[in-house]
Design a protein around this motif. Structure first.
Motif, PDB file in Angstrom:
ATOM      1  N   MET A   1       0.838  -1.209   0.000  1.00  0.00           N
ATOM      2  CA  MET A   1       0.000   0.000   0.000  1.00  0.00           C
ATOM      3  C   MET A   1       0.868   1.253   0.000  1.00  0.00           C
ATOM      4  SD  MET A   1      -3.122  -0.873   2.623  1.00  0.00           S
ATOM      5  CE  MET A   1      -4.264   0.404   2.017  1.00  0.00           C
ATOM      6  N   HIS A   2       2.000   1.168   0.713  1.00  0.00           N
ATOM      7  CA  HIS A   2       2.928   2.294   0.751  1.00  0.00           C
ATOM      8  C   HIS A   2       3.563   2.515  -0.609  1.00  0.00           C
ATOM      9  CE1 HIS A   2       7.018   4.009   1.469  1.00  0.00           C
ATOM     10  NE2 HIS A   2       6.283   4.893   2.091  1.00  0.00           N
ATOM     11  N   ASN A   3       4.020   1.437  -1.227  1.00  0.00           N
ATOM     12  CA  ASN A   3       4.701   1.561  -2.525  1.00  0.00           C
ATOM     13  C   ASN A   3       3.770   2.064  -3.627  1.00  0.00           C
ATOM     14  OD1 ASN A   3       7.077   0.746  -1.393  1.00  0.00           O
ATOM     15  ND2 ASN A   3       6.877  -1.395  -2.016  1.00  0.00           N
ATOM     16  N   SER A   4       2.499   1.733  -3.503  1.00  0.00           N
ATOM     17  CA  SER A   4       1.547   2.169  -4.536  1.00  0.00           C
ATOM     18  C   SER A   4       1.001   3.567  -4.258  1.00  0.00           C
ATOM     19  CB  SER A   4       0.386   1.182  -4.620  1.00  0.00           C
ATOM     20  OG  SER A   4      -0.408   1.293  -3.452  1.00  0.00           O
ATOM     21  N   GLY A   5       1.396   4.152  -3.113  1.00  0.00           N
ATOM     22  CA  GLY A   5       0.934   5.495  -2.792  1.00  0.00           C
ATOM     23  C   GLY A   5      -0.443   5.546  -2.143  1.00  0.00           C
ATOM     24  N   GLU A   6      -1.007   4.368  -1.868  1.00  0.00           N
ATOM     25  CA  GLU A   6      -2.315   4.335  -1.201  1.00  0.00           C
ATOM     26  C   GLU A   6      -2.224   4.901   0.209  1.00  0.00           C
ATOM     27  OE1 GLU A   6      -5.130   0.725  -1.393  1.00  0.00           O
ATOM     28  OE2 GLU A   6      -3.270   0.033  -2.296  1.00  0.00           O
ATOM     29  N   ILE A   7      -1.118   4.601   0.881  1.00  0.00           N
ATOM     30  CA  ILE A   7      -0.923   5.139   2.231  1.00  0.00           C
ATOM     31  C   ILE A   7       0.450   5.803   2.327  1.00  0.00           C
ATOM     32  CG2 ILE A   7      -2.388   3.439   3.398  1.00  0.00           C
ATOM     33  CD1 ILE A   7       0.253   2.053   4.349  1.00  0.00           C
ATOM     34  N   GLN A   8       0.564   6.703   3.294  1.00  0.00           N
ATOM     35  CA  GLN A   8       1.875   7.214   3.677  1.00  0.00           C
ATOM     36  C   GLN A   8       2.151   6.752   5.099  1.00  0.00           C
ATOM     37  OE1 GLN A   8       2.747  11.442   3.464  1.00  0.00           O
ATOM     38  NE2 GLN A   8       2.314  11.451   1.265  1.00  0.00           N
ATOM     39  N   ILE A   9       3.433   6.537   5.392  1.00  0.00           N
ATOM     40  CA  ILE A   9       3.836   6.181   6.746  1.00  0.00           C
ATOM     41  C   ILE A   9       4.837   7.236   7.194  1.00  0.00           C
ATOM     42  CG2 ILE A   9       4.803   4.383   8.230  1.00  0.00           C
ATOM     43  CD1 ILE A   9       4.209   2.356   5.965  1.00  0.00           C
ATOM     44  N   VAL A  10       4.489   7.992   8.208  1.00  0.00           N
ATOM     45  CA  VAL A  10       5.391   9.069   8.635  1.00  0.00           C
ATOM     46  C   VAL A  10       5.706   8.948  10.125  1.00  0.00           C
ATOM     47  CG1 VAL A  10       4.574  10.691   6.861  1.00  0.00           C
ATOM     48  CG2 VAL A  10       3.571  10.746   9.134  1.00  0.00           C
ATOM     49  N   GLY A  11       6.895   9.390  10.472  1.00  0.00           N
ATOM     50  CA  GLY A  11       7.318   9.425  11.854  1.00  0.00           C
ATOM     51  C   GLY A  11       7.111  10.812  12.427  1.00  0.00           C
ATOM     52  N   ALA A  12       6.996  10.884  13.741  1.00  0.00           N
ATOM     53  CA  ALA A  12       6.816  12.181  14.391  1.00  0.00           C
ATOM     54  C   ALA A  12       7.277  12.084  15.838  1.00  0.00           C
ATOM     55  CB  ALA A  12       5.347  12.596  14.338  1.00  0.00           C
ATOM     56  N   MET A  13       7.588  13.237  16.404  1.00  0.00           N
ATOM     57  CA  MET A  13       8.038  13.288  17.796  1.00  0.00           C
ATOM     58  C   MET A  13       7.223  14.330  18.560  1.00  0.00           C
ATOM     59  SD  MET A  13      10.162  11.926  19.956  1.00  0.00           S
ATOM     60  CE  MET A  13      11.009  10.923  18.731  1.00  0.00           C
ATOM     61  N   TYR A  14       6.681  13.908  19.702  1.00  0.00           N
ATOM     62  CA  TYR A  14       5.907  14.809  20.560  1.00  0.00           C
ATOM     63  C   TYR A  14       6.816  15.326  21.670  1.00  0.00           C
ATOM     64  CZ  TYR A  14       2.430  16.350  23.954  1.00  0.00           C
ATOM     65  OH  TYR A  14       1.701  17.097  24.851  1.00  0.00           O
ATOM     66  N   ASP A  15       6.816  16.634  21.843  1.00  0.00           N
ATOM     67  CA  ASP A  15       7.639  17.255  22.881  1.00  0.00           C
ATOM     68  C   ASP A  15       6.798  17.451  24.138  1.00  0.00           C
ATOM     69  OD1 ASP A  15       9.017  19.036  24.553  1.00  0.00           O
ATOM     70  OD2 ASP A  15      10.062  19.936  22.843  1.00  0.00           O
ATOM     71  N   ILE A  16       7.138  16.731  25.193  1.00  0.00           N
ATOM     72  CA  ILE A  16       6.317  16.785  26.411  1.00  0.00           C
ATOM     73  C   ILE A  16       6.403  18.138  27.122  1.00  0.00           C
ATOM     74  CG2 ILE A  16       6.362  14.281  26.856  1.00  0.00           C
ATOM     75  CD1 ILE A  16       8.326  15.086  29.236  1.00  0.00           C
ATOM     76  N   HIS A  17       7.356  18.972  26.708  1.00  0.00           N
ATOM     77  CA  HIS A  17       7.456  20.304  27.321  1.00  0.00           C
ATOM     78  C   HIS A  17       6.541  21.327  26.666  1.00  0.00           C
ATOM     79  CE1 HIS A  17      10.747  19.387  30.038  1.00  0.00           C
ATOM     80  NE2 HIS A  17      11.314  18.703  29.050  1.00  0.00           N
ATOM     81  N   THR A  18       6.282  21.145  25.364  1.00  0.00           N
ATOM     82  CA  THR A  18       5.556  22.188  24.629  1.00  0.00           C
ATOM     83  C   THR A  18       4.216  21.726  24.051  1.00  0.00           C
ATOM     84  OG1 THR A  18       6.605  21.572  22.537  1.00  0.00           O
ATOM     85  CG2 THR A  18       7.759  23.203  23.894  1.00  0.00           C
ATOM     86  N   GLY A  19       4.023  20.425  23.940  1.00  0.00           N
ATOM     87  CA  GLY A  19       2.813  19.921  23.280  1.00  0.00           C
ATOM     88  C   GLY A  19       2.933  19.886  21.769  1.00  0.00           C
ATOM     89  N   ALA A  20       4.113  20.238  21.256  1.00  0.00           N
ATOM     90  CA  ALA A  20       4.285  20.307  19.795  1.00  0.00           C
ATOM     91  C   ALA A  20       4.682  18.941  19.227  1.00  0.00           C
ATOM     92  CB  ALA A  20       5.351  21.335  19.435  1.00  0.00           C
ATOM     93  N   VAL A  21       4.093  18.612  18.079  1.00  0.00           N
ATOM     94  CA  VAL A  21       4.490  17.416  17.331  1.00  0.00           C
ATOM     95  C   VAL A  21       5.313  17.863  16.132  1.00  0.00           C
ATOM     96  CG1 VAL A  21       3.692  15.481  15.921  1.00  0.00           C
ATOM     97  CG2 VAL A  21       2.463  16.088  18.022  1.00  0.00           C
ATOM     98  N   THR A  22       6.523  17.306  16.019  1.00  0.00           N
ATOM     99  CA  THR A  22       7.354  17.562  14.839  1.00  0.00           C
ATOM    100  C   THR A  22       7.312  16.332  13.951  1.00  0.00           C
ATOM    101  OG1 THR A  22       8.812  18.908  16.194  1.00  0.00           O
ATOM    102  CG2 THR A  22       9.683  18.190  14.058  1.00  0.00           C
ATOM    103  N   PHE A  23       6.876  16.519  12.706  1.00  0.00           N
ATOM    104  CA  PHE A  23       6.834  15.392  11.769  1.00  0.00           C
ATOM    105  C   PHE A  23       8.173  15.262  11.070  1.00  0.00           C
ATOM    106  CE2 PHE A  23       2.360  16.158  12.440  1.00  0.00           C
ATOM    107  CZ  PHE A  23       1.835  14.885  12.412  1.00  0.00           C
ATOM    108  N   TYR A  24       8.616  14.024  10.890  1.00  0.00           N
ATOM    109  CA  TYR A  24       9.830  13.770  10.110  1.00  0.00           C
ATOM    110  C   TYR A  24       9.394  13.570   8.663  1.00  0.00           C
ATOM    111  CZ  TYR A  24      11.635  12.449  14.735  1.00  0.00           C
ATOM    112  OH  TYR A  24      11.988  12.434  16.050  1.00  0.00           O
ATOM    113  N   GLU A  25       9.697  14.533   7.808  1.00  0.00           N
ATOM    114  CA  GLU A  25       9.240  14.403   6.414  1.00  0.00           C
ATOM    115  C   GLU A  25      10.421  14.485   5.476  1.00  0.00           C
ATOM    116  OE1 GLU A  25       5.248  16.230   5.448  1.00  0.00           O
ATOM    117  OE2 GLU A  25       5.794  17.278   7.275  1.00  0.00           O
TER     118      GLU A  25
END
Ligand SMILES: [Zn+2]
Length: 209
Positions: A185-209
């Motif tokens: 599904m990933h290779n055909s573009g049906e889905i994307q798989i992305v990583g992200a990090m949540y900062d417990i100090h700020t509430g911000a999520v940074t996506f790894y793109e």
């Protein structure tokens, strides 16, 4: 904001799904909430669910995916395990979420100062936790710096957070390696798989793109 329907789910591309999560996290950081009637969403989803994203996150009490992305009832599949790694059961759940239930985005969400990651760094031993932490050890070993053993433990928060980031990357690699269904599904573009990090100090999520 209404619960997703079959029709609205069909309009959700991986890119649009990611954008909705980013906007939701922005609201969370500003202490804003989308206008939702949750009990109305309960009623509206009682005959079926049409979520747009699947999120794997830690059990950490501070990192509830629904809260940090400001999502309502029926919006996301939420898989949680200490240290946000995958095994066959979680991969099976993700295959259901994507292939059968129609979500177009998988997010592997790590977080800073993760207790499970700290446990893996410290080689903690306790009952079933000992075996569970083995799932995070590859990330500990993959972070090669610093070399000094006295700096490779939970007292070094920079090391802990680097291991958490590596753990997200390795988890994504493992999803693709161990799940034929999701890899296709990933290779055909049906889905994307992305990583992200949540900062417990700020509430911000940074996506790894
Ligand atoms: Zn954690």
């Amino acid at each position: 904001m209404k619960a997703h329907t079959k029709e609205t789910q069909a309009t959700m591309t991986p890119e649009k799904s990611l954008q909705q999560l980013k906007e939701g996290n922005q609201r969370f950081q500003e202490n804003l909430k989308a206008d939702r009637n949750l009990i109305e969403q309960v009623k509206d989803t009682s005959t079926g669910q049409f979520p747009f994203a699947t999120i794997l996150s830690c059990i950490d009490s501070r990192v509830s995916a629904e809260l940090v992305f400001d999502q309502g009832v029926g919006d996301i599949f939420s898989a949680r395990v200490a240290g946000n790694f995958v095994n066959d059961d979680i991969l099976g759940s993700m295959e259901f979420a994507c292939k059968l239930a129609g979500t177009r985005l998988i997010v592997v969400l790590g977080h800073t100062a993760c207790g499970a990651v700290k446990g893996a760094c410290d080689d903690a031993k306790l009952g079933k936790l000992t075996g569970m932490l083995e799932n995070i050890k590859p990330a500990v070993n993959a972070v090669t710096s610093p070399e000094d053993p006295s700096l490779r433990n939970s007292s070094n928060i920079d090391f802990v957070n680097e291991v958490a980031a590596k753990n997200v990357q390795l988890t994504i690699a493992r999803i693709k390696e161990d799940s034929e269904v999701l890899n296709e599904m990933h290779n055909s573009g049906e889905i994307q798989i992305v990583g992200a990090m949540y900062d417990i100090h700020t509430g911000a999520v940074t996506f790894y793109e």
